[in-house]
Design a protein around this motif. Sequence first.
Motif, PDB file in Angstrom:
ATOM      1  N   ALA A   1      -4.883   3.240   3.897  1.00 20.72           N
ATOM      2  CA  ALA A   1      -5.227   1.949   3.875  1.00 20.72           C
ATOM      3  C   ALA A   1      -5.886   1.661   5.227  1.00 20.72           C
TER       4      ALA A   1
ATOM      5  N   TYR B   1      -9.718  -0.270   5.442  1.00 23.47           N
ATOM      6  CA  TYR B   1      -9.829  -1.599   5.843  1.00 23.47           C
ATOM      7  C   TYR B   1     -10.652  -1.818   7.074  1.00 23.47           C
TER       8      TYR B   1
ATOM      9  N   VAL C   1       0.947  -1.269   0.059  1.00 24.78           N
ATOM     10  CA  VAL C   1      -0.165  -0.011  -0.123  1.00 24.78           C
ATOM     11  C   VAL C   1       1.044   1.116  -0.026  1.00 24.78           C
ATOM     12  N   THR C   2       0.511   2.129  -0.933  1.00 23.73           N
ATOM     13  CA  THR C   2       1.338   3.434  -1.002  1.00 23.73           C
ATOM     14  C   THR C   2       1.325   4.581   0.065  1.00 23.73           C
ATOM     15  N   ASP C   3       0.095   4.298   0.827  1.00 25.38           N
ATOM     16  CA  ASP C   3      -0.475   5.100   2.033  1.00 25.38           C
ATOM     17  C   ASP C   3      -1.157   4.385   3.018  1.00 25.38           C
ATOM     18  N   GLN C   4      -0.330   4.049   4.084  1.00 27.23           N
ATOM     19  CA  GLN C   4      -0.522   3.179   5.104  1.00 27.23           C
ATOM     20  C   GLN C   4      -1.854   3.592   5.909  1.00 27.23           C
TER      21      GLN C   4
ATOM     22  N   LEU D   1      -0.448  -4.316   6.044  1.00 26.11           N
ATOM     23  CA  LEU D   1      -0.481  -3.224   5.174  1.00 26.11           C
ATOM     24  C   LEU D   1       0.969  -2.822   5.092  1.00 26.11           C
TER      25      LEU D   1
END
Length: 119
Positions: free
Chosen positions: A14, A18, A8-11, A52
């Motif tokens: 994300a 989720y 994922v590029t942006d934790q 992630l």
Amino acid sequence: MLSVSLPVTDQDAALAFYTQVLGCELRFDAVVPPGVRMIEVVPPGSEVGLLLLPPDSPIPVALRLGTDDADAAYARLAAVDGVVHHNDEVLRWDGVPPMFHFSDPEGNSLVYLEDAAAG
């Protein structure tokens, strides 16, 4: 299976998706060796976690399998044709269970993580 990782590029985004949209439960959110933020969420009704991870993370994007003996699993896989070890030995870092990263004969990335519940 203990978990599967997703790049994922942006934790933070994300994590919000989720947990708030998909209803996952936050199981773990911390910086772990080698200095990477690892977030684990669990979908409703599942025991399998989703990690992630940043796409450039040194922690491999892989399926994580539990074993009660990481050293024995490492030795067993060393004798299997086509298995590629990505660690010279079982990794042992403070605060995390013994583990190692390998690829199956098809090139799929996997991690064995010592888990007391696996035995």
